[in-house]
Motif scaffolding. Structure first.
Motif, PDB file in Angstrom:
ATOM      1  N   ASP A   1      -2.535   6.016  -0.285  1.00 19.98           N
ATOM      2  CA  ASP A   1      -3.623   6.820  -0.849  1.00 19.98           C
ATOM      3  C   ASP A   1      -4.702   5.936  -1.459  1.00 19.98           C
ATOM      4  O   ASP A   1      -5.466   6.363  -2.316  1.00 19.98           O
ATOM      5  N   GLY A   2      -4.740   4.686  -1.003  1.00 21.16           N
ATOM      6  CA  GLY A   2      -5.713   3.746  -1.534  1.00 21.16           C
ATOM      7  C   GLY A   2      -5.223   2.971  -2.733  1.00 21.16           C
ATOM      8  O   GLY A   2      -5.926   2.099  -3.243  1.00 21.16           O
ATOM      9  N   SER A   3      -4.023   3.292  -3.203  1.00 18.81           N
ATOM     10  CA  SER A   3      -3.452   2.555  -4.338  1.00 18.81           C
ATOM     11  C   SER A   3      -2.325   1.637  -3.839  1.00 18.81           C
ATOM     12  O   SER A   3      -1.926   1.692  -2.671  1.00 18.81           O
ATOM     13  N   TYR A   4      -1.823   0.806  -4.750  1.00 19.53           N
ATOM     14  CA  TYR A   4      -0.837  -0.191  -4.373  1.00 19.53           C
ATOM     15  C   TYR A   4       0.369  -0.165  -5.307  1.00 19.53           C
ATOM     16  O   TYR A   4       0.234   0.096  -6.500  1.00 19.53           O
ATOM     17  N   LYS A   5       1.509  -0.438  -4.734  1.00 17.26           N
ATOM     18  CA  LYS A   5       2.728  -0.616  -5.524  1.00 17.26           C
ATOM     19  C   LYS A   5       2.827  -2.088  -5.890  1.00 17.26           C
ATOM     20  O   LYS A   5       2.651  -2.960  -5.037  1.00 17.26           O
ATOM     21  N   LYS A   6       3.120  -2.365  -7.139  1.00 14.25           N
ATOM     22  CA  LYS A   6       3.194  -3.733  -7.638  1.00 14.25           C
ATOM     23  C   LYS A   6       4.641  -4.211  -7.525  1.00 14.25           C
ATOM     24  O   LYS A   6       5.493  -3.791  -8.299  1.00 14.25           O
TER      25      LYS A   6
ATOM     26  N   SER B   1       0.838  -1.187   0.000  1.00 10.62           N
ATOM     27  CA  SER B   1       0.000   0.000   0.000  1.00 10.62           C
ATOM     28  C   SER B   1       0.878   1.244   0.000  1.00 10.62           C
ATOM     29  O   SER B   1       1.902   1.301   0.705  1.00 10.62           O
TER      30      SER B   1
END
Length: 199
Positions: A112-117, A109
């Motif tokens: 900001d609600g997004s994710y790092k792949k 995470s």
């Protein structure tokens, strides 16, 4: 040019399954090219497939899972081989993914609600066997197992593109037809390696 690394992951719990022959044929074909090949037979790994605490409490990774993670990190291309059971893949394979594709390993995470792949830069091939006709698998099942593994796991963790191959029917098929399927696997392996060579 540096050799590419290919990891085969066989999710079938039976070593005498046709999935094992598929895995062996892919390995045999790949090793005839200038690539490095490793394999993981999930049935041979010693680990608890049950994510006992969900994400509330971290379970320590067993030695075999740590080795599996090293293989995944080493790989450029992952090849998953599994049967289609109840619109999905075997419990053993689901448990492997639950235990290993964790926050901080497969994704993270960013707040900001997004994710790092975290597995970005890798590609994959899924080879699935079943008895449902391919047209029905697409129209009725909505390619359920492919959707789950391809989009819900691999692409979510940054592995892309993910290619899919569905082989059907398997049950009570004459050996001549199984040989045709294995020839298809050889062609798919060669195609994957050509794709890797231009990556």
């Amino acid at each position: 040019m540096e050799k590419k690394n290919i990891l085969l992951i066989n999710g079938h719990p039976d070593k005498e399954s046709f999935n094992q022959l598929i895995t062996e044929r892919y390995i045999e074909t790949a090793t005839s090219f200038d690539v490095n090949v490793r394999s993981l037979m999930l049935r041979e790994l010693d680990f608890d497939p049950n994510l006992k605490y969900g994400y509330r409490k971290r379970m320590e990774l067993e030695p075999d899972l740590l080795k599996a993670l090293d293989h995944i990190l080493w790989s450029d291309h992952l090849v998953w081989v599994h049967p289609l059971w109840w619109w999905s893949y075997p419990a053993l394979m689901k448990g492997f993914i639950d235990r290993l594709f964790l926050p901080g390993i497969g994704f993270a995470s960013v707040g900001d609600g997004s994710y790092k792949k975290l597995f970005s830069g890798k590609t994959a091939r899924i080879i699935s066997t079943g008895d449902t006709p391919e047209k029905d698998y697409e129209e009725q099942f909505k390619r359920s197992a492919f959707l789950q593994l391809k989009e819900g796991t691999l692409e979510f963790c940054g592995i892309a593109p993910v290619y899919t191959t569905y082989i059907s029917p398997i049950y009570r098929v004459p050996k001549e037809q199984l040989d045709v399927y294995l020839q298809r696997v050889s062609a798919v392996a060669a195609e994957d390696i050509r794709m890797l060579s231009v990556k």
